[in-house]
Design a protein around this motif. Structure first.
Motif, short mmCIF file in Angstrom:
data_model
loop_
_atom_site.label_atom_id
_atom_site.label_comp_id
_atom_site.label_asym_id
_atom_site.label_seq_id
_atom_site.Cartn_x
_atom_site.Cartn_y
_atom_site.Cartn_z
N MET A 177 9.83 42.32 19.80
CA MET A 177 9.88 40.99 19.28
C MET A 177 8.62 40.65 18.31
N ASN A 178 8.84 39.91 17.38
CA ASN A 178 8.13 39.73 16.31
C ASN A 178 6.42 39.46 16.79
N ALA A 179 5.82 40.45 17.53
CA ALA A 179 4.50 40.29 17.87
C ALA A 179 3.58 40.18 16.62
N LEU A 180 4.05 41.09 15.59
CA LEU A 180 3.39 41.30 14.20
C LEU A 180 3.90 40.44 13.09
N ASN A 181 2.97 40.01 12.32
CA ASN A 181 3.40 39.02 11.13
C ASN A 181 4.13 40.24 10.11
N PRO A 182 5.46 39.95 9.88
CA PRO A 182 6.00 40.61 9.11
C PRO A 182 5.79 40.41 7.49
N VAL A 183 5.13 39.52 7.18
CA VAL A 183 4.90 39.45 5.69
C VAL A 183 3.24 39.85 5.42
N ALA A 184 2.70 40.24 6.46
CA ALA A 184 1.38 40.63 6.29
C ALA A 184 1.06 42.00 6.67
N THR A 185 0.09 42.75 5.75
CA THR A 185 -0.21 44.39 6.21
C THR A 185 -0.68 44.20 7.39
N ILE A 186 -0.98 45.41 7.95
CA ILE A 186 -1.54 45.76 9.14
C ILE A 186 -3.06 45.30 9.12
N ARG A 187 -3.98 45.71 8.13
CA ARG A 187 -5.04 45.42 7.88
C ARG A 187 -5.27 43.90 7.69
N ARG A 188 -4.35 43.03 7.12
CA ARG A 188 -4.60 41.59 7.00
C ARG A 188 -4.61 40.97 8.34
#
Ligand SMILES: Nc1ncnc2c1ncn2[C@@H]1O[C@H](COP(=O)(O)OP(=O)(O)OP(=O)(O)O)[C@@H](O)[C@H]1O
Ligand SMILES: [Mg+2]
Length: 321
Positions: free
Chosen positions: A95-106
């Motif tokens: 699922m889109n737990a992570l924001n697809p348009v931001a780097t991991i660091r961000r």
């Protein structure tokens, strides 16, 4: 004091009663597994605890006490301060737990800056440290989620949940979409993290094998109701509810590599139809007349509990005999 105490919680989506009169307690540092078939109300319970229900989901009765404070009447502004910092959520893998348009660091930096700001240098160190905890090389910090494998993304989601050192983490099917090898790896990693950080967790999964591996106690849900709670080892040896027994039969050996799902004959109940009786009675081989007309109450026995007329009789005999 219990860290989390859910009392008689009922959650509805319109006329669908997804969670019905559920009570549970979670002690600091404890992992409570929540299992049940698809549609049994596991995710609804998890999201109700953080008040992140999707529309038209509504808590229609009950209390959710976090460190003794009821979250149900709490204003969204107050809740937002608690989410992530006190109670973090790890959603289903894939699922889109992570924001697809931001780097991991961000994504790490946004969480840190929103709740406990620190200097850029400190933050860089913290991100590297968090990634290391889930065995991901710090150089991936500047990648976007789509550049990582499913297993890596899920480990990043876990590290993100941990970054503010929350007291409670809700895991909703964190390993479900992943292959067995990656699943095991993540579960081992989580066990290590729990030792180190001593967080409490609600670990939701329909995979009883995984739940038995990681949880201290296991809560079994059926048709929106909590039907049994027991310490993981006890549940495996001595299930009290016929549904738990049936679930265990689906996993002949929860520790075997090849888990054969045999399935339970019949279909789960219609959550829009609240006719009386035990929700499991149409599929229960042991159903008695009483089970068809009278909903069994959840009988709490401290750390454990069961909602079944037959099991209640056995518990009584056990106590008196
Ligand atoms: N947004 C929604 N609107 C309407 N009904 C919903 C919504 N979300 C869930 N439900 C219903 O609530 C019930 C419980 O769903 P829930 O997702 O909590 O179950 P679950 O145990 O997490 O299932 P799964 O294992 O498939 O994730 C189901 O009958 C489902 O159809
Ligand atoms: Mg779910």
């Amino acid at each position: 004091m219990a860290l989390l105490e859910v009392e008689h919680l009922t959650v509805t989506y319109g006329n669908v009663h997804a969670v019905r009169d559920v009570s549970l307690k979670l002690e600091p540092g404890e992992i409570l597994g929540v299992v049940g078939e698809s549609g049994s109300g596991k995710s609804t319970l998890g999201y109700a605890v953080t008040k992140l229900l999707r529309s038209p989901g509504q808590i229609s009765a009950g209390r959710v006490l976090f460190e003794g404070q009821d979250l149900v009447p709490m204003a969204e502004r107050e809740l937002r301060k608690k989410r992530w910092k006190d109670i973090a959520v790890v959603m289903q893998s894939g699922m889109n737990a992570l924001n697809p348009v931001a780097t991991i660091r961000r994504q790490f930096e946004d969480a840190i800056m929103a709740h406990s700001p620190m200097s850029q240098t400190k933050m860089r160190e913290r991100v590297a440290e968090m990634l290391q905890l889930v065995n991901i090389d710090a150089r991936y910090a500047d990648n976007y989620p789509h550049e990582l494998s499913g297993g890596m993304k899920q480990r990043v989601a876990i590290a993100l949940a941990l970054v503010l050192d929350p007291k409670l983490i809700i895991f909703d099917e964190p390993t479900t979409a992943l292959d067995v090898v990656v699943q095991r790896y993540i579960v081992q990693n989580l066990k290590m993290l729990r030792k180190r950080y001593n967080f409490s967790a609600l670990f939701i999964s329909h995979d009883l094998g995984t739940v038995l591996e990681i949880a201290d106690r296991v809560a079994v849900m059926y048709g929106g109701k909590m039907v049994e709670v027991q310490a993981a080892g006890e549940l495996l040896k001595n299930p009290r509810h016929p549904y738990t027994e049936a679930l265990l039969k689906c996993f002949p050996d929860p520790r075997s590599e090849q888990i054969e799902v045999l399935g339970i004959p019949g279909t789960p109940p219609d959550l829009a139809d609240l006719s009386p009786g035990c929700p499991f009675h149409p599929r229960c081989a042991m159903a008695m007349d009483r089970c068809r007309v009278e909903t069994p109450e959840y009988i709490s026995m401290g750390e454990a509990g069961v909602a079944c007329h037959l099991a209640a009789r056995e518990v009584e005999v056990g106590q008196n005999g």
